[in-house]
Design an enzyme around this catalytic site. Structure first.
Site, PDB file in Angstrom:
ATOM      1  N   ASP A  25       9.695  93.178  27.414  1.00 13.11           N
ATOM      2  CA  ASP A  25       8.320  93.007  26.926  1.00 13.11           C
ATOM      3  C   ASP A  25       8.125  93.893  25.698  1.00 13.11           C
ATOM      4  O   ASP A  25       8.515  95.068  25.682  1.00 13.11           O
ATOM      5  CB  ASP A  25       7.329  93.373  28.039  1.00 13.11           C
ATOM      6  CG  ASP A  25       5.906  92.923  27.725  1.00 13.11           C
ATOM      7  OD1 ASP A  25       5.371  93.334  26.671  1.00 13.11           O
ATOM      8  OD2 ASP A  25       5.336  92.171  28.516  1.00 13.11           O
ATOM      9  N   ILE A  26       7.523  93.319  24.672  1.00 14.18           N
ATOM     10  CA  ILE A  26       7.356  94.035  23.400  1.00 14.18           C
ATOM     11  C   ILE A  26       6.356  95.199  23.506  1.00 14.18           C
ATOM     12  O   ILE A  26       6.417  96.145  22.709  1.00 14.18           O
ATOM     13  CB  ILE A  26       6.939  93.025  22.295  1.00 14.18           C
ATOM     14  CG1 ILE A  26       7.305  93.521  20.925  1.00 14.18           C
ATOM     15  CG2 ILE A  26       5.470  92.637  22.394  1.00 14.18           C
ATOM     16  CD1 ILE A  26       7.240  92.444  19.852  1.00 14.18           C
ATOM     17  N   ASN A  73       4.955  91.427  38.843  1.00 14.91           N
ATOM     18  CA  ASN A  73       3.614  90.886  38.574  1.00 14.91           C
ATOM     19  C   ASN A  73       3.710  89.519  37.917  1.00 14.91           C
ATOM     20  O   ASN A  73       4.599  89.280  37.097  1.00 14.91           O
ATOM     21  CB  ASN A  73       2.847  91.790  37.593  1.00 14.91           C
ATOM     22  CG  ASN A  73       2.366  93.076  38.225  1.00 14.91           C
ATOM     23  OD1 ASN A  73       2.791  93.438  39.318  1.00 14.91           O
ATOM     24  ND2 ASN A  73       1.503  93.775  37.542  1.00 14.91           N
ATOM     25  N   HIS A  95       5.950  83.225  33.555  1.00 14.68           N
ATOM     26  CA  HIS A  95       6.897  84.345  33.486  1.00 14.68           C
ATOM     27  C   HIS A  95       6.557  85.374  34.550  1.00 14.68           C
ATOM     28  O   HIS A  95       5.402  85.500  34.964  1.00 14.68           O
ATOM     29  CB  HIS A  95       6.899  84.989  32.100  1.00 14.68           C
ATOM     30  CG  HIS A  95       5.538  85.421  31.630  1.00 14.68           C
ATOM     31  ND1 HIS A  95       4.622  84.524  31.097  1.00 14.68           N
ATOM     32  CD2 HIS A  95       4.914  86.621  31.633  1.00 14.68           C
ATOM     33  CE1 HIS A  95       3.519  85.167  30.770  1.00 14.68           C
ATOM     34  NE2 HIS A  95       3.655  86.444  31.107  1.00 14.68           N
ATOM     35  N   HIS A 147       6.708  89.435  35.361  1.00  9.54           N
ATOM     36  CA  HIS A 147       6.885  90.785  34.813  1.00  9.54           C
ATOM     37  C   HIS A 147       7.652  91.640  35.824  1.00  9.54           C
ATOM     38  O   HIS A 147       7.289  91.659  37.006  1.00  9.54           O
ATOM     39  CB  HIS A 147       5.526  91.481  34.621  1.00  9.54           C
ATOM     40  CG  HIS A 147       4.666  90.912  33.543  1.00  9.54           C
ATOM     41  ND1 HIS A 147       4.473  91.563  32.336  1.00  9.54           N
ATOM     42  CD2 HIS A 147       3.918  89.780  33.486  1.00  9.54           C
ATOM     43  CE1 HIS A 147       3.633  90.843  31.588  1.00  9.54           C
ATOM     44  NE2 HIS A 147       3.283  89.764  32.266  1.00  9.54           N
TER      45      HIS A 147
HETATM   46  P1  AMP Z   1       0.644  87.776  30.233  1.00  8.27           P
HETATM   47  O1  AMP Z   1       0.667  86.371  29.660  1.00  8.27           O
HETATM   48  O2  AMP Z   1      -0.755  88.273  30.455  1.00  8.27           O
HETATM   49  O3  AMP Z   1       1.535  87.910  31.451  1.00  8.27           O
HETATM   50  O4  AMP Z   1       1.248  88.734  29.133  1.00  8.27           O
HETATM   51  C1  AMP Z   1       2.249  88.300  28.242  1.00  8.27           C
HETATM   52  C2  AMP Z   1       3.211  89.432  27.948  1.00  8.27           C
HETATM   53  O5  AMP Z   1       4.113  88.981  26.962  1.00  8.27           O
HETATM   54  C3  AMP Z   1       2.549  90.708  27.422  1.00  8.27           C
HETATM   55  O6  AMP Z   1       2.918  91.812  28.247  1.00  8.27           O
HETATM   56  C4  AMP Z   1       3.115  90.840  26.001  1.00  8.27           C
HETATM   57  O7  AMP Z   1       3.358  92.174  25.621  1.00  8.27           O
HETATM   58  C5  AMP Z   1       4.412  90.041  26.082  1.00  8.27           C
HETATM   59  N1  AMP Z   1       4.823  89.468  24.815  1.00  8.27           N
HETATM   60  C6  AMP Z   1       4.073  88.704  23.977  1.00  8.27           C
HETATM   61  N2  AMP Z   1       4.794  88.363  22.895  1.00  8.27           N
HETATM   62  C7  AMP Z   1       6.027  88.903  23.057  1.00  8.27           C
HETATM   63  C8  AMP Z   1       7.223  88.917  22.277  1.00  8.27           C
HETATM   64  N3  AMP Z   1       7.301  88.298  21.091  1.00  8.27           N
HETATM   65  N4  AMP Z   1       8.295  89.588  22.758  1.00  8.27           N
HETATM   66  C9  AMP Z   1       8.234  90.223  23.931  1.00  8.27           C
HETATM   67  N5  AMP Z   1       7.129  90.245  24.727  1.00  8.27           N
HETATM   68  C10 AMP Z   1       6.047  89.602  24.293  1.00  8.27           C
END
Ligand code: AMP
Length: 130
Positions: free
Chosen positions: A29-30, A83, A93, A95
């Site tokens: 995760d970024i 999560n 996805h 976490h």
């Molecule tokens: P959520 O959809 O609420 O589960 O969160 C999406 C997750 O994706 C967040 O924790 C972001 O930090 C992560 N995210 C979004 N764009 C990127 C990316 N380009 N590379 C890695 N992680 C990402």
């Protein structure tokens, strides 16, 4: 606009990949909660957990289990929180979040039920179970 995770899977935008097979892709995760925070993603695009075909869901969960064990060892985390949120990126996805007993992060805000609300809520949900 195409999904950011589909672009990562296709290699169109960079990511720190930790695992890939025929059906699954996993990368850091970024914006990590702690270093090693990983996202486990089916390569095929589905928005929500309940959109995802059962067999693919099993693959995601079993891969998450494998990776979680590796992450806990590699990062020396006390445990790895699992999560599913999916509000920011509409591509299902999981976490995997390395956690330390000392990090004291609050997972989510909690409240108390009002009188009878708990029983009523359980009954309401039961009506929708297919
Ligand atoms: P959520 O959809 O609420 O589960 O969160 C999406 C997750 O994706 C967040 O924790 C972001 O930090 C992560 N995210 C979004 N764009 C990127 C990316 N380009 N590379 C890695 N992680 C990402």
């Amino acid at each position: 606009m195409e999904c950011v995770f589909c672009k990562i899977i296709k290699g169109e935008i960079p990511a720190a990949k930790i695992y890939e097979d025929e059906k699954i892709f996993a990368f850091l995760d970024i914006n990590p909660v702690n270093a090693g925070h990983t996202l486990v993603v089916p390569k095929e695009h589905y928005q929500w957990l309940d959109d995802t075909p059962d067999e693919l869901l099993v693959e995601v969960v079993l891969t998450a289990k494998r990776l979680l064990t590796a992450i806990r060892a590699a990062i020396a985390a006390d445990y790895v929180a699992v999560n599913v949120i999916g509000v920011d990126v509409p591509h299902f996805h999981v976490h995997l979040i390395p956690r330390y007993f000392s990090d004291n992060f609050v997972n989510w805000p909690a409240r108390k039920y009002r009188e009878k609300e708990m029983e009523e809520t359980a009954e309401k949900i039961q009506l929708y179970i297919k």
